[in-house]
Write a protein that holds these residues in place. Sequence first.
Motif, PDB file in Angstrom:
ATOM      1  N   ARG A 315      46.657  36.701  26.299  1.00  0.00           N
ATOM      2  CA  ARG A 315      46.355  37.876  27.160  1.00  0.00           C
ATOM      3  C   ARG A 315      47.126  37.880  28.355  1.00  0.00           C
ATOM      4  O   ARG A 315      47.000  38.857  29.062  1.00  0.00           O
ATOM      5  CB  ARG A 315      44.665  37.648  27.684  1.00  0.00           C
ATOM      6  CG  ARG A 315      44.537  36.585  28.582  1.00  0.00           C
ATOM      7  CD  ARG A 315      43.118  36.471  29.205  1.00  0.00           C
ATOM      8  NE  ARG A 315      42.226  36.346  28.043  1.00  0.00           N
ATOM      9  CZ  ARG A 315      40.671  35.986  28.695  1.00  0.00           C
ATOM     10  NH1 ARG A 315      40.449  36.144  29.715  1.00  0.00           N
ATOM     11  NH2 ARG A 315      39.977  36.052  27.495  1.00  0.00           N
ATOM     12  N   ASP A 316      47.649  36.906  28.869  1.00  0.00           N
ATOM     13  CA  ASP A 316      48.945  37.055  29.797  1.00  0.00           C
ATOM     14  C   ASP A 316      50.111  37.575  29.413  1.00  0.00           C
ATOM     15  O   ASP A 316      50.850  37.955  30.255  1.00  0.00           O
ATOM     16  CB  ASP A 316      49.149  35.543  30.315  1.00  0.00           C
ATOM     17  CG  ASP A 316      49.592  35.444  31.709  1.00  0.00           C
ATOM     18  OD1 ASP A 316      49.160  36.353  32.522  1.00  0.00           O
ATOM     19  OD2 ASP A 316      50.381  34.674  31.958  1.00  0.00           O
ATOM     20  N   SER A 317      50.078  38.116  28.230  1.00  0.00           N
ATOM     21  CA  SER A 317      51.410  38.998  27.638  1.00  0.00           C
ATOM     22  C   SER A 317      51.617  40.234  28.764  1.00  0.00           C
ATOM     23  O   SER A 317      50.685  40.966  28.987  1.00  0.00           O
ATOM     24  CB  SER A 317      51.269  39.353  26.342  1.00  0.00           C
ATOM     25  OG  SER A 317      52.077  40.458  25.942  1.00  0.00           O
ATOM     26  N   ARG A 318      52.947  40.307  28.983  1.00  0.00           N
ATOM     27  CA  ARG A 318      53.323  41.601  29.848  1.00  0.00           C
ATOM     28  C   ARG A 318      52.790  43.001  29.009  1.00  0.00           C
ATOM     29  O   ARG A 318      52.470  43.946  29.548  1.00  0.00           O
ATOM     30  CB  ARG A 318      54.654  41.665  30.022  1.00  0.00           C
ATOM     31  CG  ARG A 318      54.960  40.992  31.307  1.00  0.00           C
ATOM     32  CD  ARG A 318      54.421  41.373  32.540  1.00  0.00           C
ATOM     33  NE  ARG A 318      55.023  41.245  33.926  1.00  0.00           N
ATOM     34  CZ  ARG A 318      55.827  42.173  34.584  1.00  0.00           C
ATOM     35  NH1 ARG A 318      56.225  43.180  34.094  1.00  0.00           N
ATOM     36  NH2 ARG A 318      56.261  41.617  35.704  1.00  0.00           N
ATOM     37  N   ILE A 319      52.974  42.801  27.764  1.00  0.00           N
ATOM     38  CA  ILE A 319      52.702  44.077  27.023  1.00  0.00           C
ATOM     39  C   ILE A 319      51.208  44.305  27.094  1.00  0.00           C
ATOM     40  O   ILE A 319      50.553  45.415  27.002  1.00  0.00           O
ATOM     41  CB  ILE A 319      53.058  43.822  25.338  1.00  0.00           C
ATOM     42  CG1 ILE A 319      54.610  43.763  25.353  1.00  0.00           C
ATOM     43  CG2 ILE A 319      52.580  44.799  24.690  1.00  0.00           C
ATOM     44  CD1 ILE A 319      55.271  42.610  25.523  1.00  0.00           C
ATOM     45  N   ALA A 320      50.316  43.287  26.946  1.00  0.00           N
ATOM     46  CA  ALA A 320      48.697  43.520  27.201  1.00  0.00           C
ATOM     47  C   ALA A 320      48.531  43.940  28.344  1.00  0.00           C
ATOM     48  O   ALA A 320      47.527  44.877  28.613  1.00  0.00           O
ATOM     49  CB  ALA A 320      48.325  42.033  26.683  1.00  0.00           C
TER      50      ALA A 320
END
Length: 404
Positions: A315-320
């Motif tokens: 969930r730490d993805s920049r896209i998320a």
Amino acid sequence: MTGTDLLQRFADLVVRVGVNVQPDQGVVVRADTAHLETARAVVQQAYAAGAGWVDVDWTDGPIRRSRLLHATPAELTRTRPWTLERIRSWTAEGVCFITLAGEADPHLLDDVDPAKVAARPVEELRAMQQAMIEEQLRWTVVAAPNPGWARQVFGEPDTDRLWAAVATAMRLDEPDPVTRWRDRHAELAARARALDALELTEVRYHGSGTDLTVGLLPETRWTGGGEEDPSGLFYLPNIPTEEVFTSPDRRRADGRIRLTRPVVIGGRLVEGLVVTFAGGRITEATAVRGADVVRAQLDTDEGARSLGEVALVDRDSRIAKAGVVFHNTLFDENAGCHVAWGFSFPFAVAGGLAKSDDERYELGLNRSTVHTDVVIGGEGLTVTGTGPSGSVDLLRDDEWVLPV
């Protein structure tokens, strides 16, 4: 930050980190006519970085539609000798290859025969796959904002708004995007090393509508971030990338997945896709929209129904964090955990690049002319790995929990 500033940062990142252009090197840019402004910026930056020459290989959606409507299936799959020679020349010269993605009209092919949409010249695709995946040339894929893509995302052709979302996803809003991407590579590489140390034999994805167990091969190697070419030059094949991934044993996949994001296949939008696996093969695919093009792609060749990739994204993805469904596989696959049916990566097992295609296949890697990533991650998803030391949670409720 103005749109001009973002475009300049975009082009700089693609050239300096995506393919790491070297003095006097040749560069090929593949772009749609809808990407004209972005292509011009990338070409200018490539020359500024010292490129010897830059060629743009143009595509065009309406022209492709005309070809699909009028050409015969035999013509659509025919190998063109001049294309193979061009790929051999690029490989021999060691060019950099940049692909600008970003559908200008995701509904352009809605009424085209799905079998034609899925048709591909197999020998040409395999030659390009070999050059790229076996690290014979540096390459990157990056999506270029355009009005049609913005309309698909926001319901209106607001490219400024799309550029803002892309800036978040690509870290263009950072003070130094190039340095930040090198840092992110180090973070993902550390996750890959932690996974390698577990010597996993299988992974299980479990969440709402998804329960899939996939077998891994002995001496599986996980990859995160960028790559190095044979001369040791760093490059980033996908921008953005938030994943740690490997290729599984094509013969071992059982269960079901429910996509959490739509996917575009052959220019067609697919939504609400549910896929069932048994004995390593896709046995059923249903969707709210676009099931016909999925099934046509799965019939492309023998390997299209088996997995070629399993990937972990938290969930730490920049896209998320961008909070946008981009309707673009390059971005959306990096919003959450995903799998891909189709070809495997030869570097996914120790010594894989030194093995022949047949040796890799016998080992359990997949071969196909397709590779389609589909997102199954998001809130509630847990991924568990099993190895010699038992089972361990890798992600829990979409959060990375494995110590690195």
